[in-house]
Scaffold this motif. Sequence first.
Motif, mmCIF file in Angstrom:
data_model
loop_
_atom_site.group_PDB
_atom_site.id
_atom_site.type_symbol
_atom_site.label_atom_id
_atom_site.label_comp_id
_atom_site.label_asym_id
_atom_site.label_seq_id
_atom_site.Cartn_x
_atom_site.Cartn_y
_atom_site.Cartn_z
ATOM 1 N N GLU A 49 2.477 -6.251 -6.334
ATOM 2 C CA GLU A 49 1.426 -5.268 -6.608
ATOM 3 C C GLU A 49 1.126 -5.247 -8.097
ATOM 4 O O GLU A 49 2.004 -5.398 -8.942
ATOM 5 N N GLY A 50 -0.164 -5.071 -8.418
ATOM 6 C CA GLY A 50 -0.563 -5.048 -9.817
ATOM 7 C C GLY A 50 0.010 -3.854 -10.573
ATOM 8 O O GLY A 50 0.219 -2.779 -10.011
ATOM 9 N N GLU A 51 0.253 -4.060 -11.841
ATOM 10 C CA GLU A 51 0.774 -3.006 -12.717
ATOM 11 C C GLU A 51 -0.365 -2.433 -13.551
ATOM 12 O O GLU A 51 -1.178 -3.178 -14.094
ATOM 13 N N ASP A 52 -0.403 -1.103 -13.648
ATOM 14 C CA ASP A 52 -1.429 -0.451 -14.456
ATOM 15 C C ASP A 52 -1.129 -0.646 -15.939
ATOM 16 O O ASP A 52 -0.006 -0.442 -16.396
ATOM 17 N N ILE A 53 -2.172 -1.045 -16.673
ATOM 18 C CA ILE A 53 -2.046 -1.154 -18.130
ATOM 19 C C ILE A 53 -2.735 0.027 -18.789
ATOM 20 O O ILE A 53 -2.197 0.650 -19.712
ATOM 21 N N GLU A 54 -3.927 0.341 -18.298
ATOM 22 C CA GLU A 54 -4.690 1.440 -18.881
ATOM 23 C C GLU A 54 -5.629 1.984 -17.818
ATOM 24 O O GLU A 54 -6.159 1.233 -16.988
ATOM 25 N N PHE B 273 -6.684 8.031 -3.987
ATOM 26 C CA PHE B 273 -7.845 7.423 -4.619
ATOM 27 C C PHE B 273 -8.632 6.653 -3.572
ATOM 28 O O PHE B 273 -8.068 5.919 -2.758
ATOM 29 N N LEU B 274 -9.967 6.829 -3.613
ATOM 30 C CA LEU B 274 -10.836 6.298 -2.561
ATOM 31 C C LEU B 274 -11.775 5.224 -3.099
ATOM 32 O O LEU B 274 -12.232 5.291 -4.238
ATOM 33 N N THR B 275 -12.050 4.264 -2.242
ATOM 34 C CA THR B 275 -13.159 3.326 -2.423
ATOM 35 C C THR B 275 -14.197 3.666 -1.365
ATOM 36 O O THR B 275 -13.886 3.705 -0.169
ATOM 37 N N ILE B 276 -15.432 3.962 -1.779
ATOM 38 C CA ILE B 276 -16.478 4.428 -0.869
ATOM 39 C C ILE B 276 -17.601 3.397 -0.819
ATOM 40 O O ILE B 276 -18.156 3.021 -1.854
ATOM 41 N N LYS B 277 -17.928 2.932 0.382
ATOM 42 C CA LYS B 277 -18.981 1.944 0.579
ATOM 43 C C LYS B 277 -19.861 2.370 1.750
ATOM 44 O O LYS B 277 -19.437 3.149 2.602
ATOM 45 N N ALA B 278 -21.068 1.821 1.785
ATOM 46 C CA ALA B 278 -22.030 2.172 2.838
ATOM 47 C C ALA B 278 -22.504 0.921 3.573
ATOM 48 O O ALA B 278 -22.907 -0.066 2.942
ATOM 49 N N LEU B 279 -22.425 0.970 4.894
ATOM 50 C CA LEU B 279 -23.050 -0.042 5.750
ATOM 51 C C LEU B 279 -24.429 0.455 6.149
ATOM 52 O O LEU B 279 -24.596 1.661 6.398
ATOM 53 N N ASN B 280 -25.400 -0.422 6.183
ATOM 54 C CA ASN B 280 -26.759 0.044 6.471
ATOM 55 C C ASN B 280 -27.371 -0.715 7.634
ATOM 56 O O ASN B 280 -27.155 -1.915 7.802
ATOM 57 N N GLU B 281 -28.136 0.031 8.443
ATOM 58 C CA GLU B 281 -28.887 -0.547 9.564
ATOM 59 C C GLU B 281 -30.349 -0.629 9.162
ATOM 60 O O GLU B 281 -30.927 0.361 8.699
ATOM 61 N N TRP C 289 -15.268 -6.108 -0.255
ATOM 62 C CA TRP C 289 -14.960 -4.678 -0.454
ATOM 63 C C TRP C 289 -13.469 -4.410 -0.240
ATOM 64 O O TRP C 289 -12.851 -3.652 -0.995
ATOM 65 N N THR C 290 -12.911 -5.029 0.779
ATOM 66 C CA THR C 290 -11.491 -4.817 1.075
ATOM 67 C C THR C 290 -10.612 -5.370 -0.042
ATOM 68 O O THR C 290 -9.636 -4.731 -0.446
ATOM 69 N N VAL C 291 -10.940 -6.554 -0.560
ATOM 70 C CA VAL C 291 -10.176 -7.128 -1.668
ATOM 71 C C VAL C 291 -10.262 -6.237 -2.907
ATOM 72 O O VAL C 291 -9.258 -6.012 -3.592
ATOM 73 N N GLN C 292 -11.437 -5.707 -3.190
ATOM 74 C CA GLN C 292 -11.591 -4.822 -4.345
ATOM 75 C C GLN C 292 -10.733 -3.567 -4.191
ATOM 76 O O GLN C 292 -10.123 -3.095 -5.151
ATOM 77 N N ALA C 293 -10.686 -3.012 -2.974
ATOM 78 C CA ALA C 293 -9.862 -1.824 -2.740
ATOM 79 C C ALA C 293 -8.377 -2.158 -2.889
ATOM 80 O O ALA C 293 -7.600 -1.354 -3.435
ATOM 81 N N LEU C 294 -7.969 -3.329 -2.422
ATOM 82 C CA LEU C 294 -6.564 -3.732 -2.553
ATOM 83 C C LEU C 294 -6.189 -3.991 -4.007
ATOM 84 O O LEU C 294 -5.101 -3.608 -4.455
ATOM 85 N N LEU C 295 -7.072 -4.634 -4.758
ATOM 86 C CA LEU C 295 -6.789 -4.894 -6.167
ATOM 87 C C LEU C 295 -6.678 -3.591 -6.959
ATOM 88 O O LEU C 295 -5.830 -3.462 -7.849
ATOM 89 N N ALA C 296 -7.543 -2.627 -6.650
ATOM 90 C CA ALA C 296 -7.523 -1.348 -7.370
ATOM 91 C C ALA C 296 -6.367 -0.467 -6.935
ATOM 92 O O ALA C 296 -6.012 0.479 -7.636
ATOM 93 N N GLN D 49 -12.903 5.847 8.021
ATOM 94 C CA GLN D 49 -11.992 5.489 6.933
ATOM 95 C C GLN D 49 -10.841 4.634 7.457
ATOM 96 O O GLN D 49 -10.457 4.715 8.620
ATOM 97 N N TYR D 50 -10.328 3.790 6.569
ATOM 98 C CA TYR D 50 -9.211 2.907 6.878
ATOM 99 C C TYR D 50 -8.301 2.814 5.659
ATOM 100 O O TYR D 50 -8.749 3.008 4.521
ATOM 101 N N LYS D 51 -7.052 2.462 5.918
ATOM 102 C CA LYS D 51 -6.179 2.026 4.843
ATOM 103 C C LYS D 51 -6.503 0.572 4.552
ATOM 104 O O LYS D 51 -6.621 -0.233 5.481
ATOM 105 N N PRO D 52 -6.649 0.191 3.292
ATOM 106 C CA PRO D 52 -7.084 -1.176 2.985
ATOM 107 C C PRO D 52 -6.210 -2.254 3.608
ATOM 108 O O PRO D 52 -6.729 -3.266 4.092
ATOM 109 N N ASN D 53 -4.887 -2.061 3.606
ATOM 110 C CA ASN D 53 -4.007 -3.074 4.190
ATOM 111 C C ASN D 53 -4.249 -3.251 5.689
ATOM 112 O O ASN D 53 -4.294 -4.373 6.202
ATOM 113 N N GLU D 54 -4.415 -2.119 6.391
ATOM 114 C CA GLU D 54 -4.654 -2.186 7.833
ATOM 115 C C GLU D 54 -6.009 -2.804 8.143
ATOM 116 O O GLU D 54 -6.155 -3.577 9.098
#
Length: 541
Positions: A190-195, A390-398, A435-442, A470-475
Amino acid sequence: MTLPEGIVGEAEEVAHFNPPIIQDNVTGWGPCDMPEQFKDMPYQPFSKGDRLGKISDWTGAAFQDKKYTNKYMSQHGSSNQYSYYHEEDESTFHLVDTTRIQKPPYQRGRFRQNQRNMRGRGGQRGNYNDRKGQPGIRNKWNKQMGMRNQKNTAPIKNRDASVTVRPDWVTIEEMDFPRLAKLSLPNVKEGEDIECCGSLEYYDKAYDRVNVKSEKPLQRIDRIFHTVTTTDDPVIRKLSKTVGNVYATDAILATLMCCTRSNYSWDIVIEKIGDKLFFDKRDNTEFDLLTVNETSVEPPQDDSNSLNSPRNLALEATFINHNFSQQVLKTGEPRYKFDEPNPFISEEEEGEVASVAYRYRKWDLDNGITLVSRCEHDAVLPTPNGELQFLTIKALNEWDSKLSGSVEWRQKLDTQRGAVLANELRNNACKLAKWTVQALLAGSDQIKFGYVSRSHVRDSSKHVILGTQQYKPNEFATQINLNMDNAWGILRCIIDICMKQKDGKYLIMKDPNKPMIRLYDIPDNTFESENEDADEEDGGL
């Protein structure tokens, strides 16, 4: 006057009439003999495999033998006027051609057993409807065959590259997707926070209860969204002096790590300075626009004048995503603030900045490679036990369910949400994976999806929120078959290739029409003239 012997005068010349030879057919009608120029020439077009029929028949189809209606049909004509059958001719006729005739699917052996089973279960032969009166086997079969019919699909057009390849660019490496899909880099910690910088608003749980019957209109929220590239980030510039040797943003990393799912062309600029790599996006490009139905069987057609062209749909999706991510927050309340303020807010900006927090994190990729990236959160949510998520919020559109070949959300979203999401996973596999990768990286605790549809199918300016999920990014990564070991392997492969090159500027581009990415060696001044021109224009305003 007497003329000499042997000379006849003009008055004595007699005109001779040669009557034509008329054939009298006393036993029937028509000629008795065939003229030489018409011999062996049938009246009806035919091929070598056709049986020859009558040349004319005044009775037409009135006395046709219905048992052998298509026996003597020509493949060049649709008329069966001359059809006939003679038992003795049929017994002696055979074709020299021994090519095997390809049977249609319903006549092949692998379908016969199923057909027998269907007849047995139906209770009687020919029963294709179930007891409730719903369309049965035949309708399903016809529907499937219609979807597979290639004649119904639009021809695939060649897509344009995201940047024009210049003659002085040198191709260093071509990486095809099948090879990239086999790469793996396991056990990345897992990534380590620097700032940590910025501030976040709290998520409004009332939007979890929104459904089709209680839809909410999407509001237009004018807030500033910063999409700063890697080398323009002051925090990364500061960290590059002490931490890491590979630098990028989460959007750039997600694009590279999910490249095997992409169909549209994109490009990323790489600068190698000593033992350090900087991954950048080009200025004034469409890199940050969200794609729509990129991985669909029938993606949107490239018609710039159309409401549903790829670029117009991308602009609409990005507009929806920005507004949805800010509308579902509790505005006007105190924000959750990190230690450092947003590094991109300047005094010249007029207006409110969007709710966003930046985590600068590092990962150890072994063999001396340390990755530093800027990642984002969109909101924060307190849990019942007092902790913060902490949340990552995205929108799917029709946009248009008929044109996109998807299910209609207003009919299926409340009762069959899984089917709606499965359809989105098929049509937007690359976007959802990024989107999922971005949520996992963050390191986001939850990723929230909003389902946003047009108020009217022909109006792309007004939208309504039909629901959230909503989902957990790993799941969710497991559900969409996203293998992070493979994603890290692809990134490490690209880093290793770039590290072997001499200092300079390079460009990675996804081929617009082939499943591969290419690495180019480009001159150091490439793209700089565009930036200088932009700076001059800004200075003159």
